[in-house]
Design a protein around this motif. Structure first.
Motif, PDB file in Angstrom:
ATOM      1  N   ASN A   1     -52.167  29.451 105.589  1.00  0.00           N
ATOM      2  CA  ASN A   1     -51.962  28.350 104.848  1.00  0.00           C
ATOM      3  C   ASN A   1     -50.925  28.467 103.845  1.00  0.00           C
ATOM      4  OD1 ASN A   1     -51.653  25.879 103.959  1.00  0.00           O
ATOM      5  ND2 ASN A   1     -53.902  25.440 103.882  1.00  0.00           N
ATOM      6  N   ASP A   2     -49.729  28.187 103.996  1.00  0.00           N
ATOM      7  CA  ASP A   2     -48.736  28.349 102.887  1.00  0.00           C
ATOM      8  C   ASP A   2     -49.078  27.967 101.596  1.00  0.00           C
ATOM      9  OD1 ASP A   2     -47.446  29.985 104.521  1.00  0.00           O
ATOM     10  OD2 ASP A   2     -46.050  28.370 105.448  1.00  0.00           O
TER      11      ASP A   2
ATOM     12  N   LYS B   1     -47.111  39.230 102.650  1.00  0.00           N
ATOM     13  CA  LYS B   1     -46.917  38.100 101.466  1.00  0.00           C
ATOM     14  C   LYS B   1     -48.221  37.723 101.100  1.00  0.00           C
ATOM     15  CE  LYS B   1     -42.335  36.572 103.110  1.00  0.00           C
ATOM     16  NZ  LYS B   1     -41.619  35.499 103.692  1.00  0.00           N
ATOM     17  N   ARG B   2     -49.125  37.414 101.981  1.00  0.00           N
ATOM     18  CA  ARG B   2     -50.401  37.085 101.641  1.00  0.00           C
ATOM     19  C   ARG B   2     -51.145  38.146 100.992  1.00  0.00           C
ATOM     20  NH1 ARG B   2     -53.288  32.555 102.889  1.00  0.00           N
ATOM     21  NH2 ARG B   2     -51.194  31.760 102.603  1.00  0.00           N
TER      22      ARG B   2
ATOM     23  N   ASN C   1     -53.019  29.058  97.089  1.00  0.00           N
ATOM     24  CA  ASN C   1     -52.538  30.028  95.975  1.00  0.00           C
ATOM     25  C   ASN C   1     -54.061  29.711  95.066  1.00  0.00           C
ATOM     26  OD1 ASN C   1     -52.541  27.236  94.951  1.00  0.00           O
ATOM     27  ND2 ASN C   1     -50.276  27.776  94.340  1.00  0.00           N
TER      28      ASN C   1
ATOM     29  N   ASP D   1     -45.505  38.137 107.149  1.00  0.00           N
ATOM     30  CA  ASP D   1     -46.537  36.971 106.431  1.00  0.00           C
ATOM     31  C   ASP D   1     -47.677  37.762 106.000  1.00  0.00           C
ATOM     32  OD1 ASP D   1     -44.755  35.145 107.562  1.00  0.00           O
ATOM     33  OD2 ASP D   1     -45.788  34.922 109.160  1.00  0.00           O
TER      34      ASP D   1
ATOM     35  N   THR E   1     -49.958  19.357 108.413  1.00  0.00           N
ATOM     36  CA  THR E   1     -50.117  20.010 107.017  1.00  0.00           C
ATOM     37  C   THR E   1     -51.513  19.135 106.388  1.00  0.00           C
ATOM     38  OG1 THR E   1     -47.824  19.885 106.768  1.00  0.00           O
ATOM     39  CG2 THR E   1     -48.983  20.139 104.970  1.00  0.00           C
TER      40      THR E   1
END
Length: 468
Positions: A462-463, A362-363, A466, A359, A438
């Motif tokens: 937090n997915d 990925k971030r 972006n 994770d 969410t």
């Protein structure tokens, strides 16, 4: 722009005893331990600049004695200061700085000491800091060759310079081993992450030789970046040997070759991983073969300076990109952690990140993609393995007293500042994660604040983030 360093940088260790326990026993840097409280009081950016300038000055002095041209020596030393290894090394500024201090001391004492005494003293000092910079000391003796004929130079190199260099290394190694034995009841213990491969048979020896050859090939390829660079270096080699005494080609060539190869030979008994940040001598030896020209002539300067400037620019851009990447990743994590934490980080017992190593990677990749920053193989990454360990300095720098990780059993606790009963805490933290809500699209944050448990802030990535 960089104010956050690697997870095992001295700044994040609670005291000198922690460094002594976890690093001196496996690395032998007893002088770094002795300077711990002094060196950690100095900001990392100052120490990084000190390291680069010290090395640049050492190279300048070595070159100037040989080429006898101030401006050429200055321009060439700027090229050496762009050796990529440094721009990874200085993310451990307090650990690296003592070795560069020793390098400066070597310049001042070289003429005052007997050659054997000189190498023995600095063999001991460099083993107490970083031994790979010991390999560079013969550069201080280059001007001897110009003042003597080939017979005297060959005799000096064989019976004094190389002998003293070897003896100093052996004495430095033995002294460090004795210091470790007295304090730990064992000799130098190589840690598993260095991937040691000890020799127990001829097959092991053969494997270690192959390892060293592969690392040597990797490192030479990193210097000769492409066919254009190779062609320019061939041209440089031709220019550098024209109208030059044969002994001033052969004897320095032997010496520079030894500087290149010594690190790969010395590691053979243990077969450890050779990190790109430790190969300064490889770069120095190859660049010295190409650009160290005794009593350089004006026409050679005119031909070679454009090549030096061109290659310096290429290395600078690569180093700049690596530094920009590192600053970008660490600063965004840090800034978001500061701005999104509900209270002052010092008001918590600590922070727990609910995320796996993958994770975190990925971030980091997302941050790099959004900000168009890239890195190459010359700088250590921030991802797997040990991604959480590399995230922890951000939280320490923010002011959290302890840093823990749930959702990744391999790296629950950050080094040095651990959390007791973290497994029990993580069971409760998982409930926070399962019951999370969410966030609205209009309020996308970098972290989700999952809650607080036992005085510790619980966060996750937090997915939905972006944003630039």
């Amino acid at each position: 722009q960089i104010h956050i360093y690697r997870h095992d940088a001295l700044y994040y260790m609670p005291n000198a005893n922690t460094y002594y326990k976890y690093r001196v026993a496996s690395e032998g840097r007893w002088i770094v331990y002795g300077l711990f409280y002094f060196i950690t009081k100095i900001p990392g950016n100052i120490l990084s600049i000190f390291a680069l300038l010290s090395f640049g000055y050492f190279v300048f002095i070595s070159i100037y004695k040989w080429v006898e041209n101030y401006y050429y020596a200055l321009i060439l030393s700027l090229l050496f200061m762009q050796i990529p290894s440094f721009y990874d090394l200085i993310t451990w500024p307090a650990t690296a700085a003592p070795a560069f201090l020793v390098l400066l001391v070597a310049i001042s004492l070289q003429k005052k000491l007997n050659i054997f005494v000189f190498f023995i003293i600095f063999g001991i000092l460099f083993f107490g800091t970083m031994s790979n910079y010991y390999y560079l000391l013969p550069l201080l003796y280059l001007n001897y060759f110009q003042k003597h004929n080939w017979k005297e130079s060959l005799k000096f190199t064989s019976y004094k310079l190389i002998s003293a260099w070897a003896i100093g290394f052996i004495v430095g190694y033995i002294v460090t081993q004795l210091i470790l034995y007295v304090n730990f009841d064992h000799f130098l213990a190589i840690e598993a992450w260095r991937d040691p491969h000890y020799i127990h048979s001829m097959e092991d020896m053969y494997e270690n030789i192959l390892r060293s050859l592969r690392y040597l090939q990797r490192d030479i390829q990193s210097i000769f970046l492409n066919s254009w660079i190779i062609l320019l270096f061939i041209f440089t080699l031709i220019v550098s040997t024209i109208d030059r005494r044969k002994d001033l080609i052969f004897i320095p060539l032997v010496l520079f070759s030894l500087i290149i190869l010594i690190h790969y030979v010395i590691v053979l008994p243990v077969g450890i991983y050779i990190a790109p940040r430790t190969i300064v001598a490889t770069w120095v030896g190859i660049l010295a073969i190409l650009f160290f020209i005794p009593s350089i002539k004006q026409w050679q300067i005119y031909l070679l300076v454009p090549i030096i400037v061109f290659y310096t620019s290429i290395l600078y851009l690569n180093n700049h990109n690596n530094m920009r990447w590192y600053a970008n990743v660490t600063n965004i994590h840090f800034d978001k952690l500061i701005s999104e934490t509900p209270k002052d980080p010092k008001d918590y017992k600590g922070v727990i990140l609910y995320a796996s190593d993958s994770d975190i990677q990925k971030r980091n990749n997302l941050i790099s993609s959004i900000n168009h920053t890239v890195k190459d193989s010359n700088i250590t990454g921030q991802g797997v393995p040990r991604a959480f360990m590399r995230w922890a300095p951000l939280a320490w720098e923010a002011g959290y007293k302890s840093v823990g990780n749930c959702n990744d059993k391999q790296s629950r606790n950050a080094a040095w500042h651990t959390i007791k009963d973290l497994n029990k805490i993580c069971k409760e933290v998982s409930k926070f994660a399962e019951n999370k809500k969410t966030l609205p699209i209009k309020n996308i944050t970098f972290y989700n604040i999952l809650g607080e448990y036992d005085g510790r802030l619980i966060i996750e990535f937090n997915d939905g983030w972006n944003q630039k």
